[in-house]
Design an enzyme around this catalytic site. Structure first.
Site, PDB file in Angstrom:
ATOM      1  N   GLY A 239      35.553  69.447   9.226  1.00 36.86           N
ATOM      2  CA  GLY A 239      36.107  70.703   8.764  1.00 36.86           C
ATOM      3  C   GLY A 239      35.248  71.861   9.213  1.00 36.86           C
ATOM      4  O   GLY A 239      34.307  71.708   9.989  1.00 36.86           O
ATOM      5  N   GLU A 240      35.582  73.041   8.688  1.00 39.36           N
ATOM      6  CA  GLU A 240      34.861  74.252   9.075  1.00 39.36           C
ATOM      7  C   GLU A 240      33.412  74.187   8.626  1.00 39.36           C
ATOM      8  O   GLU A 240      32.513  74.707   9.299  1.00 39.36           O
ATOM      9  CB  GLU A 240      35.552  75.463   8.449  1.00 39.36           C
ATOM     10  CG  GLU A 240      34.875  76.780   8.768  1.00 39.36           C
ATOM     11  CD  GLU A 240      35.586  77.949   8.095  1.00 39.36           C
ATOM     12  OE1 GLU A 240      35.112  79.078   8.277  1.00 39.36           O
ATOM     13  OE2 GLU A 240      36.587  77.718   7.414  1.00 39.36           O
ATOM     14  N   GLY A 242      31.696  71.188   7.508  1.00 37.35           N
ATOM     15  CA  GLY A 242      30.990  69.930   7.695  1.00 37.35           C
ATOM     16  C   GLY A 242      31.968  68.777   7.762  1.00 37.35           C
ATOM     17  O   GLY A 242      33.170  68.971   8.020  1.00 37.35           O
ATOM     18  N   VAL A 244      34.417  65.617   6.679  1.00 32.90           N
ATOM     19  CA  VAL A 244      35.352  65.238   5.620  1.00 32.90           C
ATOM     20  C   VAL A 244      35.341  63.717   5.551  1.00 32.90           C
ATOM     21  O   VAL A 244      35.546  63.040   6.567  1.00 32.90           O
ATOM     22  CB  VAL A 244      36.774  65.754   5.900  1.00 32.90           C
ATOM     23  CG1 VAL A 244      37.717  65.330   4.788  1.00 32.90           C
ATOM     24  CG2 VAL A 244      36.773  67.269   6.047  1.00 32.90           C
ATOM     25  N   ASP A 355      48.425  81.223   4.130  1.00 32.09           N
ATOM     26  CA  ASP A 355      48.355  80.325   5.299  1.00 32.09           C
ATOM     27  C   ASP A 355      49.193  79.077   5.056  1.00 32.09           C
ATOM     28  O   ASP A 355      48.769  77.965   5.351  1.00 32.09           O
ATOM     29  CB  ASP A 355      46.893  79.951   5.569  1.00 32.09           C
ATOM     30  CG  ASP A 355      46.719  79.309   6.954  1.00 32.09           C
ATOM     31  OD1 ASP A 355      47.621  79.460   7.799  1.00 32.09           O
ATOM     32  OD2 ASP A 355      45.692  78.650   7.172  1.00 32.09           O
TER      33      ASP A 355
END
Length: 633
Positions: A239-240, A242, A244, A355
């Site tokens: 992920g953004e 670190g 998952v 989003d």
């Protein structure tokens, strides 16, 4: 029956099966039906009353059709009629409630509804109950005069104390400045309650950014987990912030729960940590079957972690592409209904997602869809679907309403626009909205009135829902509550879903004959590059040959999956349409202001199955249908 496990057996027989003496041959599969709205609540009875309250109990529905999430009590004064209906909610495990703040000696009509993940069931039969009136006195007994005298003396003493307190308070007030309006506000759990206002039926979302320290927001909205209760099993993505991971959370003695774990990578600065914890603070405020559930956080040790429920099938867009063409239309409608239900809950809490897209919806093993990814309001720098606005920041253009792109006006109505694009993604099995158009072409075309065409085999009612979500005036778009109600009607009347959307009457304004230069390029555009070698070995080395391929030939070269067959044959029909004289006569100069031609478009199939060989020499009107899919309004 809903929410019921069934076993299906498929037996094979032929003309000599009875004579062969061979044991019956069959395959079996166990399936569970989806949940549905529960049946009517029964046996509503009064178990107590006071001058201003009524206590009632009831029996659970005979057919719960799923897990009962909550009961809703609706009540109103008999003399006023159902114009003054009020509501109270009770946890699904409780079968009794006390309705308070009623009028004395008044008759009330009460009804109970049960709710599962599929919505509310029918209300119970109305029952009428009366609060106690101010009772009349009973005759005095011998001891009562003494008791009355004692009560009177105590009352006089209390009155004297009260008078002294009032005098003291008035004296204090005269010697201090008058309170400001802010002093009159009541704060509770981060919320401000205005005097005289009743608390809303659904808790209001509280923006964690209003806290000076993100750690304080996390402590209020998220549960701190013990690191010893969490076991990380494997890394499943990045992920953004670190890795998952998938893991297990110990819930009790011998009880474990599969969870997803987001970790904050070492060396993250304070801003990244704040953004990371803010997402947990947002998720921690939500409790809904169609919104991803936060299990807790770990902030007192390293690495910092966010722990959520585990969704076995991953993101909705990837899941649909992986299972292209394998679902029936009612199943797809069930998926978009789940998303709408989750968004209805968020809208009621005054939360704007910003989003909403298929990539930000997760799917579990039961095909339940849950809204996720509440960190946005960010979009990654390398996201090709993001574009800078005039005021800075990036937004996902293909899913964003025109007013949000132009004026940064993000509301629940802009989420409804995004939901319409998500529905289009679902019905086209994860196709990219607006295909390979540039962001600028998307913005200009939408402003000019262009809307995405109906995917192949899309029900008319579902495309009408998309069109309603794409109204230019945001106030004309439906609310999520109305969307859920509309989808519930379609699910209860599946015959309506058999009527397929047809191309809208429109003027074909433009497209160039944007045919691909090679077979590999064409297959890559369909995300079916795996078949490149099959086509070339079979002699289909150019697009002229491909345009003449038949379904039988397609099967013979190794394309056996029905979804892939439909996708290829749909695109072949479009190749023929673009190459035909009638298609050429429809083309006019490009309306795109920068002069760039609109790209080639294909529409993958949705649901259903192929029966026999399709008509390989379609009627000219059939060609026009595919051209309608490729051209803007």
């Amino acid at each position: 029956m809903a929410h019921t496990r069934y076993k299906f057996e498929v037996h094979a027989e032929n003309g000599v099966s009875e004579e062969s003496g061979v044991t019956d041959r069959f395959e079996s599969i166990a399936l569970k039906t989806n949940v549905a709205a529960p049946s009517q609540v029964e046996s509503v009875t009064q178990i107590g009353s006071t001058e201003m309250s009524l206590s009632i109990s009831w029996s659970p529905p005979r057919k719960p059709n799923g897990v009962i999430l909550e009961y809703r009590v609706q009540y109103y004064p008999l003399r006023d009629g159902p114009t003054q209906v009020k509501f109270a909610k009770v946890d699904g495990l409780v079968t009794q409630a006390t309705v308070e703040h009623l009028d004395m000696g008044e008759e009330y009509v009460l009804q109970i509804q049960a709710r599962t993940i599929a919505g509310y069931g029918l209300p119970s039969q109305p029952v009428t109950m009366r609060t106690d009136a101010n009772g009349s006195q009973a005759p005095m007994t011998g001891d009562q005069p003494v008791m009355i005298a004692a009560i009177a003396a105590a009352g006089i003493f209390v009155l004297l104390v009260f008078v002294l307190v009032v005098i003291f308070v008035l004296y204090r007030r005269r010697n201090r400045k008058p309170p400001s309006d802010m002093d009159k506000l009541e704060y509770s759990n981060g919320e401000v309650r205005l005097p005289g206002f009743v608390a809303p039926r659904v808790k209001t979302y509280i923006d964690p950014h209003t806290y000076e320290d993100p750690q304080h927001a996390v402590l209020e909205f998220a549960k701190e987990l013990e690191p010893s209760c969490l076991t990380i099993e494997q890394v499943i993505g990045g992920g953004e912030f670190g890795d998952v991971c998938k893991g297990r959370l110990k819930m009790g003695k011998g009880q474990y729960l599969d969870v997803a774990i987001k970790t904050l990578k070492a060396g993250s600065n304070d801003k990244m940590k704040g953004d990371f914890l803010t997402e947990a603070s947002i998720m921690g405020q939500f409790t809904d079957p169609n919104v991803i559930k936060l299990q807790g956080v770990i902030t007192k040790s390293r690495p910092v972690m966010i722990v959520t429920e585990y969704m076995e099938n991953g993101s909705l867009d990837t899941f649909l592409r992986k299972h292209d063409g394998r679902f029936q239309v009612p199943q797809l409608v069930g998926m978009i209904r789940g998303v709408a239900s989750g968004m209805r809950y968020l809208a009621e809490m005054n939360y704007v997602h910003r989003d909403l897209a298929a990539r930000n919806v997760l799917v579990n093993s039961s095909l339940v869809c849950k809204v996720s990814d509440f960190g946005l309001s960010r979009v990654l720098e390398d996201d090709p679907d993001a574009a800078y606005t005039t005021r800075g920041g990036k937004i996902p253009v293909r899913w964003t309403a025109p007013e949000a792109i132009a004026y940064r006006k993000f509301t629940s109505a802009s989420d409804v626009w995004s939901y319409g694009v998500l529905v289009w993604e679902v019905m086209s099995y994860g196709e990219r909205p607006y295909w390979n158009w540039s962001n600028q072409d998307v913005i200009k075309s939408v402003e000019a009135g262009y809307r995405l065409p109906p995917p192949m085999d899309c029900p008319k009612a579902i495309y009408q829902l998309m069109s309603d979500c794409w109204q230019k005036e945001r106030n004309a778009r439906p609310k999520f509550t109305a969307i859920v109600a509309s989808l519930d009607k379609l699910i209860r009347n599946p015959m309506v879903l058999r009527v397929l959307a047809q191309p809208r009457p429109m003027h074909h304004q433009s497209t160039s004959s944007d045919l691909y230069s090679s077979v590999p390029e064409w297959l890559d555009s369909l995300s079916l590059g795996r078949y490149t070698e099959n086509f070339l070995k079979a002699g289909f080395t150019n697009l002229d040959c491909v345009a003449k391929i038949t379904l039988r030939e397609l099967q013979s070269i190794g394309v056996t999956m029905i979804g892939h067959q439909k996708k290829i044959m749909n695109s072949v029909q479009l190749l023929r349409a673009q190459a035909s004289p009638s298609a050429a006569s429809l083309r006019t100069p490009s309306p795109i202001p920068n002069g760039q031609p609109l790209p080639h478009i294909h529409s993958p199939g949705v649901g259903g199955s192929l029966h026999g060989t399709p008509n390989l020499h379609p009627h000219p009107h059939h060609n026009a249908r595919h051209m309608a899919h490729a051209l803007p309004v």
